[in-house]
Design a protein around this motif. Structure first.
Motif, PDB file in Angstrom:
ATOM      1  N   LEU A  84      -1.328  -3.547  20.083  1.00 11.82           N
ATOM      2  CA  LEU A  84      -1.986  -3.685  18.529  1.00 11.82           C
ATOM      3  C   LEU A  84      -2.090  -2.268  18.220  1.00 11.82           C
ATOM      4  O   LEU A  84      -1.753  -1.828  16.688  1.00 11.82           O
ATOM      5  N   HIS A  85      -2.760  -1.444  19.115  1.00 12.19           N
ATOM      6  CA  HIS A  85      -3.037  -0.013  18.300  1.00 12.19           C
ATOM      7  C   HIS A  85      -1.628   0.623  18.039  1.00 12.19           C
ATOM      8  O   HIS A  85      -1.617   1.207  17.184  1.00 12.19           O
ATOM      9  N   TRP A  86      -0.486   0.497  19.079  1.00 23.37           N
ATOM     10  CA  TRP A  86       0.637   1.233  18.739  1.00 23.37           C
ATOM     11  C   TRP A  86       1.231   0.616  17.618  1.00 23.37           C
ATOM     12  O   TRP A  86       1.985   1.251  16.669  1.00 23.37           O
ATOM     13  N   LEU A  87       1.230  -0.708  16.998  1.00 23.78           N
ATOM     14  CA  LEU A  87       1.823  -1.263  16.001  1.00 23.78           C
ATOM     15  C   LEU A  87       1.171  -0.626  14.813  1.00 23.78           C
ATOM     16  O   LEU A  87       1.850  -0.296  13.769  1.00 23.78           O
ATOM     17  N   SER A  88      -0.107  -0.501  14.949  1.00 23.54           N
ATOM     18  CA  SER A  88      -1.155  -0.018  13.694  1.00 23.54           C
ATOM     19  C   SER A  88      -0.361   1.246  13.597  1.00 23.54           C
ATOM     20  O   SER A  88      -0.453   1.745  12.382  1.00 23.54           O
ATOM     21  N   GLU A 103       6.597  10.837  18.468  1.00 23.52           N
ATOM     22  CA  GLU A 103       6.468   9.273  18.997  1.00 23.52           C
ATOM     23  C   GLU A 103       6.665   9.091  20.495  1.00 23.52           C
ATOM     24  O   GLU A 103       5.664   8.540  21.050  1.00 23.52           O
ATOM     25  N   ASP A 104       7.596   9.902  20.974  1.00 18.35           N
ATOM     26  CA  ASP A 104       7.521   9.536  22.734  1.00 18.35           C
ATOM     27  C   ASP A 104       6.819  10.239  23.409  1.00 18.35           C
ATOM     28  O   ASP A 104       6.360  10.022  24.657  1.00 18.35           O
ATOM     29  N   ASP A 105       5.901  11.198  22.867  1.00 20.09           N
ATOM     30  CA  ASP A 105       4.581  11.739  23.499  1.00 20.09           C
ATOM     31  C   ASP A 105       3.556  10.791  23.641  1.00 20.09           C
ATOM     32  O   ASP A 105       2.676  10.882  24.659  1.00 20.09           O
ATOM     33  N   PHE A 106       3.293  10.104  22.478  1.00 24.29           N
ATOM     34  CA  PHE A 106       2.289   9.172  22.421  1.00 24.29           C
ATOM     35  C   PHE A 106       2.432   7.722  23.143  1.00 24.29           C
ATOM     36  O   PHE A 106       1.516   7.137  23.425  1.00 24.29           O
ATOM     37  N   LEU A 107       3.687   7.326  23.098  1.00 22.39           N
ATOM     38  CA  LEU A 107       3.982   5.857  23.425  1.00 22.39           C
ATOM     39  C   LEU A 107       3.458   5.787  24.843  1.00 22.39           C
ATOM     40  O   LEU A 107       3.091   4.314  25.000  1.00 22.39           O
ATOM     41  N   PRO A 108       3.595   6.487  25.904  1.00 20.72           N
ATOM     42  CA  PRO A 108       3.279   6.059  27.084  1.00 20.72           C
ATOM     43  C   PRO A 108       1.821   5.630  27.303  1.00 20.72           C
ATOM     44  O   PRO A 108       1.514   4.859  28.217  1.00 20.72           O
ATOM     45  N   PHE A 109       0.798   6.200  26.371  1.00 21.24           N
ATOM     46  CA  PHE A 109      -0.590   5.673  26.370  1.00 21.24           C
ATOM     47  C   PHE A 109      -0.581   4.303  25.998  1.00 21.24           C
ATOM     48  O   PHE A 109      -1.640   3.730  26.191  1.00 21.24           O
ATOM     49  N   TYR A 110       0.273   3.828  25.359  1.00 19.61           N
ATOM     50  CA  TYR A 110       0.271   2.154  24.981  1.00 19.61           C
ATOM     51  C   TYR A 110       1.326   1.420  25.779  1.00 19.61           C
ATOM     52  O   TYR A 110       1.601   0.234  25.712  1.00 19.61           O
ATOM     53  N   LYS A 111       1.695   1.992  26.915  1.00 20.21           N
ATOM     54  CA  LYS A 111       2.576   1.305  28.037  1.00 20.21           C
ATOM     55  C   LYS A 111       1.864   1.303  29.201  1.00 20.21           C
ATOM     56  O   LYS A 111       1.828   0.182  29.755  1.00 20.21           O
TER      57      LYS A 111
END
Length: 203
Positions: A84-88, A103-111
């Motif tokens: 939900l956070h990543w979608l927002s 984008e690719d730097d932050f995506l791992p925090f939501y995986k």
């Protein structure tokens, strides 16, 4: 000798948090032994949307004890908050100039599932400092001391009520500025996604 800057660990801290770090040329100490305070930026960040500010809040595991040290706070994954956070974040910033760049730097925090909130914050802080090209020595507090005269103590300064540590002196372009006007005190990702490599010049 330059005093240390004593800071709490926040979720995607706001711009003024990094203003304080950038303008303080000495080392940084992160508080890990304080009792976890409720309703602070330790579990929430604010991003800019078409409807104004949106709070993103990390749920935590609530134990039987009222007083738990920040270093012992666990993240709760009973609900899909990461998705939900990543979608927002995507919805708010996909049209910004530099979202795809970072984008690719932050995506791992939501995986990845971090057990402890502090580990999540520290890894994010290291990433953010690297992206902002700010080099600072970072240490962790060894115990909790309420009043510290030998350090610059900002542990209680930045709250959702007080808003900022330092005033935001340099407004920058935001995605929804024409609709909402400039919105200060948002997460540092608002600055990064909108200004990219030039972000540090706004600190």
């Amino acid at each position: 000798m330059t005093e240390q800057l004593l800071l709490p660990a926040f979720y995607l801290p706001n711009v003024s948090y990094f203003q304080a770090i950038y303008q303080h040329k000495g080392s940084i100490c992160i508080e890990q032994h304080e009792h976890f305070p409720k309703q602070t930026y330790r579990t929430r960040t604010q991003i800019g949307t078409a409807n104004g500010k949106l709070d993103l809040i990390i749920p935590i595991v609530h134990g039987k004890k009222d007083h738990v040290a920040v270093k012992d706070i666990r993240i709760n994954y009973d609900h899909p908050w990461q998705r939900l956070h990543w979608l927002s974040i995507q919805t708010a910033y996909r049209s910004s100039a530099y979202f795809e760049y970072y984008e690719d730097d932050f995506l791992p925090f939501y995986k990845k599932e971090f057990t402890y909130l502090l580990d999540f914050h520290l890894e994010q802080l290291e990433l953010l400092l690297r992206l902002l090209k700010i080099k600072r020595d970072i240490s962790m507090s060894e115990s909790y001391v309420k009043h510290i005269e030998s350090e610059i103590d900002w542990r209680t300064e930045a709250t959702p009520r007080k808003k900022d540590i330092l005033p935001v002196a340099n407004p920058y372009y935001q995605v929804f500025e024409e609709k909402t006007g400039f919105v200060p005190h948002l997460s540092i990702i608002d600055l990064l996604f909108n200004q990219g490599p030039q972000s540090r010049s706004f600190l």
